[in-house]
Write an enzyme that holds these catalytic residues in place. Structure first.
Site, PDB file in Angstrom:
ATOM      1  N   SER A   1       0.853  -1.186   0.000  1.00 49.82           N
ATOM      2  CA  SER A   1       0.000   0.000   0.000  1.00 49.82           C
ATOM      3  C   SER A   1       0.887   1.233   0.000  1.00 49.82           C
ATOM      4  O   SER A   1       2.011   1.205   0.517  1.00 49.82           O
ATOM      5  CB  SER A   1      -0.898   0.024   1.241  1.00 49.82           C
ATOM      6  OG  SER A   1      -1.564   1.267   1.371  1.00 49.82           O
TER       7      SER A   1
ATOM      8  N   TYR B   1      -1.374  -0.516  10.259  1.00 53.10           N
ATOM      9  CA  TYR B   1      -1.512  -0.731   8.815  1.00 53.10           C
ATOM     10  C   TYR B   1      -0.263  -0.299   8.039  1.00 53.10           C
ATOM     11  O   TYR B   1       0.277  -1.091   7.243  1.00 53.10           O
ATOM     12  CB  TYR B   1      -2.757  -0.012   8.298  1.00 53.10           C
ATOM     13  CG  TYR B   1      -3.121  -0.379   6.882  1.00 53.10           C
ATOM     14  CD1 TYR B   1      -3.798  -1.560   6.606  1.00 53.10           C
ATOM     15  CD2 TYR B   1      -2.775   0.444   5.816  1.00 53.10           C
ATOM     16  CE1 TYR B   1      -4.120  -1.914   5.303  1.00 53.10           C
ATOM     17  CE2 TYR B   1      -3.101   0.101   4.516  1.00 53.10           C
ATOM     18  CZ  TYR B   1      -3.763  -1.078   4.253  1.00 53.10           C
ATOM     19  OH  TYR B   1      -4.078  -1.431   2.965  1.00 53.10           O
TER      20      TYR B   1
END
Length: 230
Positions: free
Chosen positions: A144, A158
């Protein structure tokens, strides 16, 4: 087709929606048989039935909780039952916890780490012998843009998890390139999937300029092209 005339086999995690489903669709077009992995097995079965009818491929659906320590075992068992090795592994499954680190129960954070980090390592380790034996296996990791960021409040683990995946992919590439394995880590930005709604960022992400937004299909197409090119 492989040398013996069989279709190659791809394992796709998190295939019940979003990028995982888009990878499954794109790989079916490429004539891959599929092992689809997610918790929502009913969705997997509907997707596999659709792709089998459209493209003549075959597959298996594995309803698995990737937060469990031995999450890779049912996937390995599915491959063993078919007597086949994977030619491609797409480590796609993921989610985020929108609360702060202290604002969540530790069990939730632990399950998150198990799913986004440990399951990725476990599945890759378990399937690598077959990928190498295949003589040209492919591994795709879902990172990501958050993994390249300095981090921020909320969604605490995350960025760290995605940074780990990115570095893991780079190290695997260094180890496996000489064995004919192609490893690609894709780091998408704002992608139109169910992810934003699930993690409470839909309002923020919807305001991103159009030039920074991509469809799941575009992300998958670019990722597969990049992997083809090594």
């Amino acid at each position: 087709m492989t040398q013996d005339g069989a279709r190659p086999l791809a394992v796709v995690t998190g295939a019940s929606a979003g990028l995982g489903a888009a990878f499954a669709r794109a790989l079916a077009v490429r004539n891959y048989d599929l092992v689809l992995v997610a918790r929502r097995k009913d969705r997997l079965e509907a997707l596999l039935a659709e792709l089998s009818q459209q493209h003549g491929i075959t597959g298996v659906c594995v309803g698995a909780d990737l937060s469990l320590p031995e999450a890779h075992v049912p996937v390995v068992e599915a491959l063993t039952a078919q007597g086949r090795d994977a030619a491609m592994l797409v480590n796609n499954a993921g989610y985020s916890l929108p609360q702060t680190f202290m604002g969540t129960d530790w069990n939730a954070q632990r399950d998150f780490i198990m799913t986004l980090v440990m399951a990725v390592c476990g599945l890759t380790h378990a399937l690598l012998p077959g990928l190498i034996k295949n003589g040209g296996g492919k591994i795709i990791m879902l990172g990501s843009m958050a993994g390249l960021s300095p981090g921020g409040a909320g969604h605490t683990l995350y960025p760290a998890a995605k940074s780990f995946v990115n570095k893991f992919a780079l190290s695997l590439d260094a180890e496996l390139r000489g064995k004919g394995i192609k490893v690609t880590c894709v780091n998408p930005g704002v992608t139109d999937t169910e992810f934003q709604a699930a993690n409470g960022t839909q309002d923020v992400m919807s305001k991103a300029p159009r030039m920074f937004r991509m469809s799941a299909e575009d992300v998958v197409a670019q990722t597969l092209r990049a992997n083809d090119d090594g």
